[in-house]
Scaffold this active site. Structure first.
Site, PDB file in Angstrom:
ATOM      1  N   SER A 127      22.315   3.163   8.220  1.00 27.26           N
ATOM      2  CA  SER A 127      20.912   2.802   8.426  1.00 27.26           C
ATOM      3  C   SER A 127      20.632   1.359   7.998  1.00 27.26           C
ATOM      4  O   SER A 127      21.039   0.916   6.924  1.00 27.26           O
ATOM      5  CB  SER A 127      19.994   3.739   7.637  1.00 27.26           C
ATOM      6  OG  SER A 127      18.648   3.303   7.729  1.00 27.26           O
ATOM      7  N   LYS A 145      13.444  14.697  11.462  1.00 26.77           N
ATOM      8  CA  LYS A 145      12.111  14.327  11.962  1.00 26.77           C
ATOM      9  C   LYS A 145      11.211  15.534  12.216  1.00 26.77           C
ATOM     10  O   LYS A 145       9.995  15.453  12.035  1.00 26.77           O
ATOM     11  CB  LYS A 145      12.244  13.482  13.227  1.00 26.77           C
ATOM     12  CG  LYS A 145      12.847  12.105  12.974  1.00 26.77           C
ATOM     13  CD  LYS A 145      12.827  11.245  14.217  1.00 26.77           C
ATOM     14  CE  LYS A 145      13.363   9.857  13.936  1.00 26.77           C
ATOM     15  NZ  LYS A 145      13.275   8.977  15.120  1.00 26.77           N
ATOM     16  N   ASP A 157       7.722   5.347  15.554  1.00 24.85           N
ATOM     17  CA  ASP A 157       8.631   5.069  16.668  1.00 24.85           C
ATOM     18  C   ASP A 157       7.835   4.607  17.890  1.00 24.85           C
ATOM     19  O   ASP A 157       8.338   3.855  18.720  1.00 24.85           O
ATOM     20  CB  ASP A 157       9.442   6.312  17.032  1.00 24.85           C
ATOM     21  CG  ASP A 157      10.555   6.598  16.040  1.00 24.85           C
ATOM     22  OD1 ASP A 157      11.026   5.650  15.387  1.00 24.85           O
ATOM     23  OD2 ASP A 157      10.950   7.771  15.926  1.00 24.85           O
ATOM     24  N   GLY A 174      17.324   9.803  29.824  1.00 18.17           N
ATOM     25  CA  GLY A 174      17.384  10.727  28.708  1.00 18.17           C
ATOM     26  C   GLY A 174      16.018  11.276  28.360  1.00 18.17           C
ATOM     27  O   GLY A 174      14.992  10.645  28.624  1.00 18.17           O
ATOM     28  N   GLY A 184      14.712  12.861  21.576  1.00 17.73           N
ATOM     29  CA  GLY A 184      13.648  12.505  20.665  1.00 17.73           C
ATOM     30  C   GLY A 184      13.020  11.145  20.922  1.00 17.73           C
ATOM     31  O   GLY A 184      11.806  10.982  20.817  1.00 17.73           O
TER      32      GLY A 184
END
Length: 286
Positions: free
Chosen positions: A14, A65, A101, A135, A138
């Protein structure tokens, strides 16, 4: 000593600590720290529930999440619409779940395409702008949200199977028209009519199709390794590209502000990300 951390599994890769720590340094928040905590979806509620009061917030990556959303005592409208949360902020009596996001994709798209008012105007002589979204996992949900904010309501959704049913609530809420596309269709023709292409899948999933898809500006949410084969092909044909590292930065700004109460020093955070990517020899950012 106020603290924040990123939660997920695996978490060693990360880059959130790079961004947040750079923000603390730029603002002189010397007492703040930001770390990585390895956790899966099952253990996330216990970890968050047991931390001491020093923790002001958490960035949340997969697979936590959905758990973050479910454990929160308060949920923002956008997190509820996305059905997941990448942000937990300490509030009186518990935690508020948010989904930044959405801002990550929106910021990356704005960087890619320019200001929203710079997009072509709709009139009777021009077709409504379309996007190709690759796709439906998420990241596809905040991508749909960000595209809708830019007035792009016609989406070609590329998957191996038709998965629109999973996105019905978003289609209704955002007034989207989503058309299913498979790899058996003429994807080159579909890519050519797109205002922008957003890919949310790992590069190997597009093996053999990169060239056919490289006919528009591309946001590829993958950033390691960077550049991706899809963006390499698009850049070779003269199209601008943006990677997931930029999206990561844009989603971190709101998190930083919610955690600290200070405006995010964006330039300093971008610079730290740039230097980190360069030092890892992941190629240039732009």
């Amino acid at each position: 000593m106020p603290r924040a951390a990123v939660l997920g599994q695996p978490i060693a890769h990360s880059m959130s600590p790079i961004l947040h720590t750079a923000g603390y340094k730029a603002l002189g928040l010397d007492d703040w720290s930001y770390s990585r905590i390895e956790t899966d979806a099952q253990t996330l509620p216990d970890i968050v529930g047991e931390v001491d009061d020093d923790y002001r917030g958490f960035s949340v990556t997969m697979p936590g999440k959905f758990a973050a959303l479910n454990m929160a005592t308060e949920v923002t409208d956008r997190a509820r619409l996305m059905g997941s949360a990448n942000t937990l902020v300490r509030i009186d009596g518990g935690w508020r779940a948010d989904n930044t996001d959405t801002e990550g994709v929106e910021g990356a798209l704005t960087e890619l395409l320019g200001r929203a008012d710079g997009m072509r105007l709709l009139d009777s002589f021009k077709p409504a702008p379309r996007a190709l979204l690759i796709g439906s996992g998420g990241t596809a949900r905040p991508a749909l949200w960000a595209l809708a904010q830019r007035g792009i309501k016609h989406i070609d959704l590329l998957n191996r199977t038709d998965r629109r049913e999973e996105l019905t609530h978003l289609m209704d809420e955002l007034d989207l028209e989503i058309s299913p596309v498979t790899y058996d269709d003429n994807i080159a023709s579909i890519a050519q009519r797109a205002e922008v292409i957003v890919s949310t899948v790992p590069s190997p999933a597009l093996e053999g199709h990169h060239k056919a898809l490289a006919y528009a500006p591309i946001l590829d949410v993958i950033y390691d390794p960077w550049p991706t084969p899809l963006t390499v092909h698009a850049a070779a044909d003269g199209y601008p590209t943006v990677g997931g590292h930029r999206m990561l930065a844009y989603q971190s700004f709101s998190q930083f502000e919610q955690f600290t109460g200070h405006k995010a020093p964006r330039e300093a955070m971008f610079d730290a990300l740039h230097h980190y990517m360069r030092d890892r020899n992941v190629n240039r950012l732009y």
